[in-house]
Write a protein that holds these residues in place. Structure first.
Motif, mmCIF file in Angstrom:
data_model
loop_
_atom_site.group_PDB
_atom_site.id
_atom_site.type_symbol
_atom_site.label_atom_id
_atom_site.label_comp_id
_atom_site.label_asym_id
_atom_site.label_seq_id
_atom_site.Cartn_x
_atom_site.Cartn_y
_atom_site.Cartn_z
ATOM 1 N N LYS A 191 0.837 -1.194 0.000
ATOM 2 C CA LYS A 191 0.000 0.000 0.000
ATOM 3 C C LYS A 191 0.878 1.253 0.000
ATOM 4 C CE LYS A 191 -3.720 2.326 2.434
ATOM 5 N NZ LYS A 191 -4.645 2.279 3.568
ATOM 6 N N GLU A 192 1.913 1.232 0.813
ATOM 7 C CA GLU A 192 2.822 2.378 0.927
ATOM 8 C C GLU A 192 3.492 2.707 -0.410
ATOM 9 O OE1 GLU A 192 7.159 2.375 2.655
ATOM 10 O OE2 GLU A 192 5.698 2.409 4.284
ATOM 11 N N ILE A 193 4.008 1.702 -1.074
ATOM 12 C CA ILE A 193 4.707 1.950 -2.335
ATOM 13 C C ILE A 193 3.738 2.446 -3.401
ATOM 14 C CG2 ILE A 193 4.604 -0.407 -3.269
ATOM 15 C CD1 ILE A 193 7.537 0.021 -4.165
ATOM 16 N N ARG A 194 2.515 1.948 -3.380
ATOM 17 C CA ARG A 194 1.501 2.420 -4.334
ATOM 18 C C ARG A 194 1.175 3.891 -4.069
ATOM 19 N NH1 ARG A 194 -3.654 3.372 -3.748
ATOM 20 N NH2 ARG A 194 -3.922 2.172 -1.831
ATOM 21 N N GLU A 195 0.958 4.223 -2.812
ATOM 22 C CA GLU A 195 0.603 5.594 -2.468
ATOM 23 C C GLU A 195 1.775 6.556 -2.687
ATOM 24 O OE1 GLU A 195 -0.880 5.179 1.531
ATOM 25 O OE2 GLU A 195 -2.926 4.832 0.805
ATOM 26 N N ASP A 196 2.999 6.097 -2.428
ATOM 27 C CA ASP A 196 4.182 6.936 -2.665
ATOM 28 C C ASP A 196 4.290 7.362 -4.119
ATOM 29 O OD1 ASP A 196 4.930 6.855 -0.028
ATOM 30 O OD2 ASP A 196 6.567 5.420 -0.319
ATOM 31 N N ARG A 197 3.751 6.551 -4.998
ATOM 32 C CA ARG A 197 3.820 6.854 -6.434
ATOM 33 C C ARG A 197 2.517 7.446 -6.960
ATOM 34 N NH1 ARG A 197 8.245 2.703 -8.472
ATOM 35 N NH2 ARG A 197 9.390 2.664 -6.526
ATOM 36 N N ASP A 198 1.670 7.855 -6.013
ATOM 37 C CA ASP A 198 0.388 8.500 -6.352
ATOM 38 C C ASP A 198 -0.459 7.659 -7.298
ATOM 39 O OD1 ASP A 198 0.896 10.764 -4.741
ATOM 40 O OD2 ASP A 198 2.056 11.689 -6.352
ATOM 41 N N LEU A 199 -0.504 6.367 -7.022
ATOM 42 C CA LEU A 199 -1.302 5.453 -7.828
ATOM 43 C C LEU A 199 -2.537 5.024 -7.051
ATOM 44 C CD1 LEU A 199 1.640 3.287 -9.142
ATOM 45 C CD2 LEU A 199 0.299 4.914 -10.484
ATOM 46 N N LEU A 200 -3.580 4.704 -7.772
ATOM 47 C CA LEU A 200 -4.800 4.196 -7.167
ATOM 48 C C LEU A 200 -4.801 2.676 -7.225
ATOM 49 C CD1 LEU A 200 -7.301 6.647 -8.902
ATOM 50 C CD2 LEU A 200 -6.340 6.828 -6.588
ATOM 51 N N ASP A 219 -5.302 1.362 -10.630
ATOM 52 C CA ASP A 219 -4.128 1.400 -11.502
ATOM 53 C C ASP A 219 -3.311 0.122 -11.357
ATOM 54 O OD1 ASP A 219 -4.775 4.067 -12.258
ATOM 55 O OD2 ASP A 219 -3.682 4.847 -10.512
ATOM 56 N N ILE A 220 -3.096 -0.302 -10.131
ATOM 57 C CA ILE A 220 -2.297 -1.506 -9.887
ATOM 58 C C ILE A 220 -3.087 -2.754 -10.258
ATOM 59 C CG2 ILE A 220 -1.003 -2.823 -8.163
ATOM 60 C CD1 ILE A 220 0.168 -0.059 -9.054
ATOM 61 N N ALA A 221 -4.379 -2.731 -10.038
ATOM 62 C CA ALA A 221 -5.215 -3.861 -10.456
ATOM 63 C C ALA A 221 -5.084 -4.090 -11.957
ATOM 64 C CB ALA A 221 -6.666 -3.611 -10.064
ATOM 65 N N LYS A 222 -5.011 -2.996 -12.712
ATOM 66 C CA LYS A 222 -4.852 -3.108 -14.167
ATOM 67 C C LYS A 222 -3.502 -3.736 -14.515
ATOM 68 C CE LYS A 222 -6.647 0.062 -16.708
ATOM 69 N NZ LYS A 222 -6.946 1.317 -17.433
ATOM 70 N N VAL A 223 -2.457 -3.332 -13.795
ATOM 71 C CA VAL A 223 -1.122 -3.907 -14.012
ATOM 72 C C VAL A 223 -1.150 -5.415 -13.750
ATOM 73 C CG1 VAL A 223 1.246 -3.968 -13.104
ATOM 74 C CG2 VAL A 223 0.124 -1.774 -13.508
ATOM 75 N N LEU A 224 -1.872 -5.807 -12.711
ATOM 76 C CA LEU A 224 -1.941 -7.220 -12.324
ATOM 77 C C LEU A 224 -3.006 -8.001 -13.089
ATOM 78 C CD1 LEU A 224 -1.570 -6.848 -8.453
ATOM 79 C CD2 LEU A 224 0.197 -7.469 -10.116
ATOM 80 N N ASN A 225 -3.776 -7.297 -13.922
ATOM 81 C CA ASN A 225 -4.843 -7.917 -14.701
ATOM 82 C C ASN A 225 -5.892 -8.580 -13.801
ATOM 83 O OD1 ASN A 225 -6.109 -8.434 -17.157
ATOM 84 N ND2 ASN A 225 -5.157 -10.450 -17.342
ATOM 85 N N ILE A 226 -6.280 -7.825 -12.773
ATOM 86 C CA ILE A 226 -7.316 -8.286 -11.845
ATOM 87 C C ILE A 226 -8.285 -7.135 -11.593
ATOM 88 C CG2 ILE A 226 -5.856 -10.009 -10.694
ATOM 89 C CD1 ILE A 226 -5.437 -7.961 -8.426
ATOM 90 N N LYS A 227 -9.368 -7.418 -10.895
ATOM 91 C CA LYS A 227 -10.328 -6.377 -10.535
ATOM 92 C C LYS A 227 -9.799 -5.581 -9.349
ATOM 93 C CE LYS A 227 -14.321 -8.866 -12.203
ATOM 94 N NZ LYS A 227 -15.647 -9.381 -11.894
ATOM 95 N N GLN A 228 -10.214 -4.337 -9.267
ATOM 96 C CA GLN A 228 -9.796 -3.473 -8.168
ATOM 97 C C GLN A 228 -10.191 -4.072 -6.819
ATOM 98 O OE1 GLN A 228 -12.148 -1.392 -6.183
ATOM 99 N NE2 GLN A 228 -10.412 -0.864 -4.884
ATOM 100 N N GLN A 229 -11.349 -4.707 -6.751
ATOM 101 C CA GLN A 229 -11.809 -5.314 -5.505
ATOM 102 C C GLN A 229 -10.855 -6.413 -5.041
ATOM 103 O OE1 GLN A 229 -13.662 -4.793 -8.221
ATOM 104 N NE2 GLN A 229 -15.499 -3.660 -7.633
ATOM 105 N N SER A 230 -10.335 -7.175 -5.983
ATOM 106 C CA SER A 230 -9.374 -8.230 -5.642
ATOM 107 C C SER A 230 -8.093 -7.625 -5.094
ATOM 108 C CB SER A 230 -9.052 -9.097 -6.854
ATOM 109 O OG SER A 230 -10.198 -9.768 -7.304
#
Length: 81
Positions: free
Chosen positions: A7-16, A19-30
């Motif tokens: 969570k910290e690394i995601r927030e440090d890079r101002d990502l939602l 955004d990361i769910a898309k990178v991982l090819n999963i749903k945001q809820q997952s």
């Protein structure tokens, strides 16, 4: 897995989360469930995140505070060709 670190690394890079769910090819809820520690983050997803963030998997797993990724091995270099 250190839930706070992903969570910290995601927030440090101002990502939602989406955004990361898309990178991982999963749903945001997952992805949200991973961050909350409801379900464990699979190893393959840890590797994808480490490459995306350009950090070591050990950093994401809270085994080190050193962010720098390890040099790619011969196997990976040959695989990329």
């Amino acid at each position: 897995m250190n839930i706070e670190r992903i969570k910290e690394i995601r927030e440090d890079r101002d990502l939602l989360q989406k955004d990361i769910a898309k990178v991982l090819n999963i749903k945001q809820q997952s992805y949200s469930r991973y961050e909350m520690g409801i379900i464990p983050l699979p190893t393959e997803k840890v590797c994808i995140l480490a490459e995306y963030y350009n950090v070591s998997t050990d950093y994401l797993l809270n085994r080190t505070d050193e962010k720098r990724p390890y040099p790619k091995g011969i196997y990976l270099k040959n695989k990329e060709k």
